[in-house]
Scaffold this active site. Structure first.
Site, PDB file in Angstrom:
ATOM      1  N   HIS A  18      10.161 -93.561  53.531  1.00 46.84           N
ATOM      2  CA  HIS A  18      11.615 -93.400  53.654  1.00 46.84           C
ATOM      3  C   HIS A  18      12.007 -92.061  54.280  1.00 46.84           C
ATOM      4  O   HIS A  18      13.053 -91.502  53.972  1.00 46.84           O
ATOM      5  CB  HIS A  18      12.311 -93.567  52.293  1.00 46.84           C
ATOM      6  CG  HIS A  18      12.386 -94.992  51.849  1.00 46.84           C
ATOM      7  ND1 HIS A  18      13.499 -95.776  52.027  1.00 46.84           N
ATOM      8  CD2 HIS A  18      11.469 -95.792  51.242  1.00 46.84           C
ATOM      9  CE1 HIS A  18      13.272 -96.996  51.528  1.00 46.84           C
ATOM     10  NE2 HIS A  18      12.046 -97.037  51.058  1.00 46.84           N
ATOM     11  N   ALA A 107       4.387-109.274  55.286  1.00 48.95           N
ATOM     12  CA  ALA A 107       3.485-108.626  54.326  1.00 48.95           C
ATOM     13  C   ALA A 107       3.568-107.106  54.435  1.00 48.95           C
ATOM     14  O   ALA A 107       2.770-106.390  53.841  1.00 48.95           O
ATOM     15  CB  ALA A 107       2.050-109.091  54.560  1.00 48.95           C
ATOM     16  N   SER A 110       4.210-105.247  59.582  1.00 44.47           N
ATOM     17  CA  SER A 110       5.055-105.175  60.767  1.00 44.47           C
ATOM     18  C   SER A 110       4.666-106.160  61.865  1.00 44.47           C
ATOM     19  O   SER A 110       4.434-105.784  63.014  1.00 44.47           O
ATOM     20  CB  SER A 110       5.067-103.751  61.311  1.00 44.47           C
ATOM     21  OG  SER A 110       6.210-103.607  62.090  1.00 44.47           O
ATOM     22  N   GLU A 144      15.087-105.409  68.030  1.00 43.46           N
ATOM     23  CA  GLU A 144      15.133-105.719  66.589  1.00 43.46           C
ATOM     24  C   GLU A 144      16.476-105.306  65.979  1.00 43.46           C
ATOM     25  O   GLU A 144      17.064-106.033  65.190  1.00 43.46           O
ATOM     26  CB  GLU A 144      13.956-105.047  65.860  1.00 43.46           C
ATOM     27  CG  GLU A 144      13.878-105.429  64.393  1.00 43.46           C
ATOM     28  CD  GLU A 144      12.458-105.512  63.839  1.00 43.46           C
ATOM     29  OE1 GLU A 144      11.478-105.445  64.616  1.00 43.46           O
ATOM     30  OE2 GLU A 144      12.317-105.644  62.605  1.00 43.46           O
ATOM     31  N   ASP A 156       7.479 -98.564  63.493  1.00 42.97           N
ATOM     32  CA  ASP A 156       6.664 -99.768  63.673  1.00 42.97           C
ATOM     33  C   ASP A 156       6.270 -99.951  65.130  1.00 42.97           C
ATOM     34  O   ASP A 156       5.107-100.225  65.452  1.00 42.97           O
ATOM     35  CB  ASP A 156       7.435-101.009  63.192  1.00 42.97           C
ATOM     36  CG  ASP A 156       7.796-100.911  61.720  1.00 42.97           C
ATOM     37  OD1 ASP A 156       7.292 -99.997  61.049  1.00 42.97           O
ATOM     38  OD2 ASP A 156       8.582-101.754  61.251  1.00 42.97           O
TER      39      ASP A 156
END
Ligand code: ADP
Ligand code: MG
Length: 361
Positions: A18, A107, A110, A144, A156
């Site tokens: 984060h 999962a 990415s 995205e 990612d």
């Protein structure tokens, strides 16, 4: 018509939880599980997409790439990439593409970014586009964010593009500097999925962000990136307890990333692993983005000989852990964790033994 192919690897977040929306720093690695795409140019100005995860192909005219809903929504990732490339004036024309993958979707590895990056690399080849790696990462993130509608950071896509076998990827989210740092020799990366999907209920995620930004306002700094642990301690009495703890996690993670880089440069996997355990402890008590299942897994990993470090990876609230393990004990560790986790929780977890891998570009 000439068929070409491209590959986008998945990634694991090793340290720096984060930190992205706090202008912070993060360490990840691309892994040897990937999305592979194969395709060719079409003369009819249509985009036709197939995936092994769906019996239904999606076909859209290039002139109007519409967002898909329901069962076809997987197509939004490649459609978004094609659309963003065209919006950026790259000459993408009609094409047909087939998607296959050994990356489990959802999962925490990415698969979405891997699919975006693989698509972008295929389109670069099919239409002879020259795009610098960081620009490519940003175009994929835009697909995205804007087309799919998921607010993700840059990690990612950067990991999938800048990964290197035997190396971690360091990303500074403020300066957008990327660097490869050697991973400890004779180690492997063990991802263990709890079998419990992300419970990243929007509300929890927003609360974490809001509290981080509340700390920033109270401390009068541009971002949590500008706060040291000592600074935060000194200001503790002025902060609401939850604001303090959320900030302490992010500040601690940034410091652990910097310390971790030094350990990696010295080949000190044992000390790096301790930082991974400390990261998880902070998720547990400060950020509260762990779950009972993730905690069981990290505790089991802690007891297991040959595990150097273990922590939740990605957003938290479910998903997977990442452990740094001695290569020669890796398979045994994976088996033990699977058995013990099921005995302890009744859940069916799944271990993915990964090696760090080269990125797509
Ligand atoms: P993660 O990126 O952690 O795997 P996301 O929810 O961000 O999870 O992305 C998963 C989505 O990406 C899937 O629901 C699907 O829409 C798309 N996706 C992943 N792999 C494939 C694939 N092989 N074929 C088609 N779509 C895929
Ligand atoms: Mg994703």
């Amino acid at each position: 018509m000439n068929s070409l192919s491209a590959r986008g690897p998945g990634r694991v977040e090793l340290l720096g939880n984060h930190t992205d929306y706090n202008d912070g720093v993060v360490l990840s690695a691309a892994i040897n599980f990937a999305v592979t795409v194969q395709g060719e140019v079409r003369a009819d100005r249509n985009v036709t997409l197939h995936s092994t995860i769906s019996p239904q192909a999606v076909c859209e005219p290039l002139s109007r790439l519409d967002k898909q809903t329901g069962d076809a929504s997987w197509a939004n990732y490649p459609l978004g990439v094609a659309s963003c490339l065209r919006e950026a004036d790259y000459p993408v024309e009609g094409f047909e593409m087939r998607i296959s993958s050994d990356l489990p979707p959802g999962a925490g590895l990415s698969s979405s970014a891997a699919l975006e990056v693989a698509t972008a690399c295929l389109l670069m080849k099919l239409f002879s586009l020259e795009i610098a790696p960081m620009e490519l990462a940003k175009l994929c993130r835009r697909a995205e964010n804007d087309f799919v509608g998921v607010k993700c950071g840059l990690l990612d896509q950067v990991s999938s593009i800048f990964g290197k076998r035997g190396q971690a990827v360091y990303l500074d989210c403020r300066s957008e500097k990327v660097e490869n740092i050697p991973l400890p020799p004779q180690t492997e990366l063990l991802v263990f999925h709890t079998g419990v999907e992300h419970r990243l209920v929007g509300g929890e995620y927003n609360e974490r962000r809001e509290r981080c930004f509340a700390a920033v306002r109270a401390l009068g700094v541009p971002a949590l990136r500008d706060v040291t642990a000592a600074h935060l301690e000194a200001a503790r009495s002025q902060l609401d307890d939850l604001v303090y703890r959320r900030a302490a996690h992010v500040v601690g993670e940034n410091e652990r990333v910097f310390a971790g880089i030094d350990y990696l440069r010295n080949g000190d996997g044992a000390s790096f692993g301790k930082l991974m355990f400390a990261s998880h402890a902070s998720s547990r008590t400060n950020f509260e983005n762990s779950t009972p299942e993730l905690d069981v897994l990290v505790d089991l990993a802690h007891e297991e000989p040959g595990v150097l470090g273990s922590r939740l990876t990605g957003g938290g609230f479910g998903g997977a852990t990442i452990s740094l393990v001695e290569a020669e004990r890796a398979e045994e560790i994976a088996r033990h964790l699977e058995e013990k986790y099921t005995a302890r929780t009744g859940n069916q977890g799944r271990a993915y033994l990964c090696e760090s891998a080269d990125g797509a570009a």
